[in-house]
Design a protein around this motif. Structure first.
Motif, PDB file in Angstrom:
ATOM      1  N   VAL A   1       7.451  49.256  46.603  1.00 33.74           N
ATOM      2  CA  VAL A   1       8.382  50.348  46.335  1.00 33.74           C
ATOM      3  C   VAL A   1       8.665  50.968  47.701  1.00 33.74           C
ATOM      4  O   VAL A   1       7.761  51.483  48.353  1.00 33.74           O
ATOM      5  CB  VAL A   1       7.774  51.389  45.374  1.00 33.74           C
ATOM      6  CG1 VAL A   1       8.735  52.548  45.162  1.00 33.74           C
ATOM      7  CG2 VAL A   1       7.394  50.728  44.048  1.00 33.74           C
ATOM      8  N   ALA A   2       9.898  50.857  48.158  1.00 34.63           N
ATOM      9  CA  ALA A   2      10.242  51.271  49.526  1.00 34.63           C
ATOM     10  C   ALA A   2      11.315  52.353  49.529  1.00 34.63           C
ATOM     11  O   ALA A   2      12.101  52.470  48.588  1.00 34.63           O
ATOM     12  CB  ALA A   2      10.735  50.055  50.323  1.00 34.63           C
ATOM     13  N   THR A   3      11.322  53.124  50.611  1.00 36.25           N
ATOM     14  CA  THR A   3      12.407  54.066  50.871  1.00 36.25           C
ATOM     15  C   THR A   3      12.762  53.949  52.345  1.00 36.25           C
ATOM     16  O   THR A   3      11.888  53.833  53.195  1.00 36.25           O
ATOM     17  CB  THR A   3      12.020  55.530  50.566  1.00 36.25           C
ATOM     18  OG1 THR A   3      10.872  55.877  51.337  1.00 36.25           O
ATOM     19  CG2 THR A   3      11.725  55.724  49.099  1.00 36.25           C
ATOM     20  N   VAL A   4      14.045  53.943  52.630  1.00 35.69           N
ATOM     21  CA  VAL A   4      14.529  53.908  54.005  1.00 35.69           C
ATOM     22  C   VAL A   4      15.474  55.088  54.168  1.00 35.69           C
ATOM     23  O   VAL A   4      16.366  55.294  53.348  1.00 35.69           O
ATOM     24  CB  VAL A   4      15.291  52.596  54.317  1.00 35.69           C
ATOM     25  CG1 VAL A   4      15.865  52.629  55.727  1.00 35.69           C
ATOM     26  CG2 VAL A   4      14.384  51.392  54.125  1.00 35.69           C
ATOM     27  N   ASP A   5      15.255  55.844  55.225  1.00 34.63           N
ATOM     28  CA  ASP A   5      16.139  56.967  55.549  1.00 34.63           C
ATOM     29  C   ASP A   5      16.455  56.871  57.039  1.00 34.63           C
ATOM     30  O   ASP A   5      15.553  56.917  57.876  1.00 34.63           O
ATOM     31  CB  ASP A   5      15.448  58.285  55.226  1.00 34.63           C
ATOM     32  CG  ASP A   5      16.366  59.484  55.390  1.00 34.63           C
ATOM     33  OD1 ASP A   5      17.577  59.302  55.626  1.00 34.63           O
ATOM     34  OD2 ASP A   5      15.865  60.615  55.274  1.00 34.63           O
ATOM     35  N   SER A   6      17.730  56.692  57.353  1.00 35.68           N
ATOM     36  CA  SER A   6      18.165  56.592  58.750  1.00 35.68           C
ATOM     37  C   SER A   6      19.588  57.118  58.846  1.00 35.68           C
ATOM     38  O   SER A   6      20.264  57.266  57.827  1.00 35.68           O
ATOM     39  CB  SER A   6      18.100  55.145  59.240  1.00 35.68           C
ATOM     40  OG  SER A   6      19.239  54.423  58.837  1.00 35.68           O
ATOM     41  N   PRO A   7      20.069  57.380  60.061  1.00 31.30           N
ATOM     42  CA  PRO A   7      21.463  57.791  60.210  1.00 31.30           C
ATOM     43  C   PRO A   7      22.452  56.728  59.718  1.00 31.30           C
ATOM     44  O   PRO A   7      23.596  57.025  59.413  1.00 31.30           O
ATOM     45  CB  PRO A   7      21.624  58.009  61.714  1.00 31.30           C
ATOM     46  CG  PRO A   7      20.250  58.241  62.226  1.00 31.30           C
ATOM     47  CD  PRO A   7      19.357  57.436  61.328  1.00 31.30           C
TER      48      PRO A   7
END
Length: 118
Positions: free
Chosen positions: A78-84
Motif C-alpha cells: 500500500v503506497a502513497t507518493v506525494d511530489s510536485p
C-alpha cells in the motif's frame, strides 16, 4: 544494583530482534515524471508497519508504504507518493523480486520487494 536490572531488558530486546528478521522486507522504488526517473529510494521495512522516505531539493517527494505478505509469492504494498509532479495512492500485489510499475498521469512508481535476506 538497580542499573544492572534495568540493563537486562535492553539486552534481551537486542538479542530477540534477529528472531523477527523473517518479517523484514527490502523495498526498492523508482519515481518518475513523464518517463524520466527523478528518485530511486530503498529501505528495509518490517511487515505491517508503515514506513516512509522523504527528500528535499530540486525534486522533493514523500514515498510512504506498508508491506504485507499475503502468500509465498504474493506481497501487498500500500503506497502513497506525494511530489510536485503529482500524487498517487496505489495498492498493488507483487511477486518477490519482480518489479511492478504503476503510472498515474505523468507520475510513475516502480516497486521491487524482496524478503530481507533473500
Amino acid at each position: 544494583m538497580r542499573t544492572m536490572f534495568s540493563a537486562i531488558p535492553l539486552l534481551a530486546l537486542s538479542v530477540s530482534f534477529p528472531a523477527h528478521a523473517s518479517g523484514l522486507f527490502a523495498v526498492s522504488a523508482e519515481l518518475s515524471h513523464q518517463g524520466k526517473a527523478f528518485a530511486a529510494p530503498s529501505a528495509v521495512v518490517r511487515e505491517g508497519e508503515p514506513a516512509s522516505v522523504e527528500a528535499s531539493g530540486a525534486d522533493p517527494y514523500r514515498l510512504g508504504f506498508t508491506v504485507r505478505e499475503l502468500a509465498a509469492n504474493e506481497i501487498e504494498v500500500v503506497a502513497t507518493v506525494d511530489s510536485p509532479h503529482g500524487m498517487m495512492a496505489p495498492t498493488v500485489v507483487v511477486r518477490p523480486g519482480v518489479p511492478a510499475s504503476i503510472d498515474v498521469g505523468d507520475i510513475g512508481l516502480k516497486l521491487t520487494v524482496k524478503r530481507s535476506g533473500d
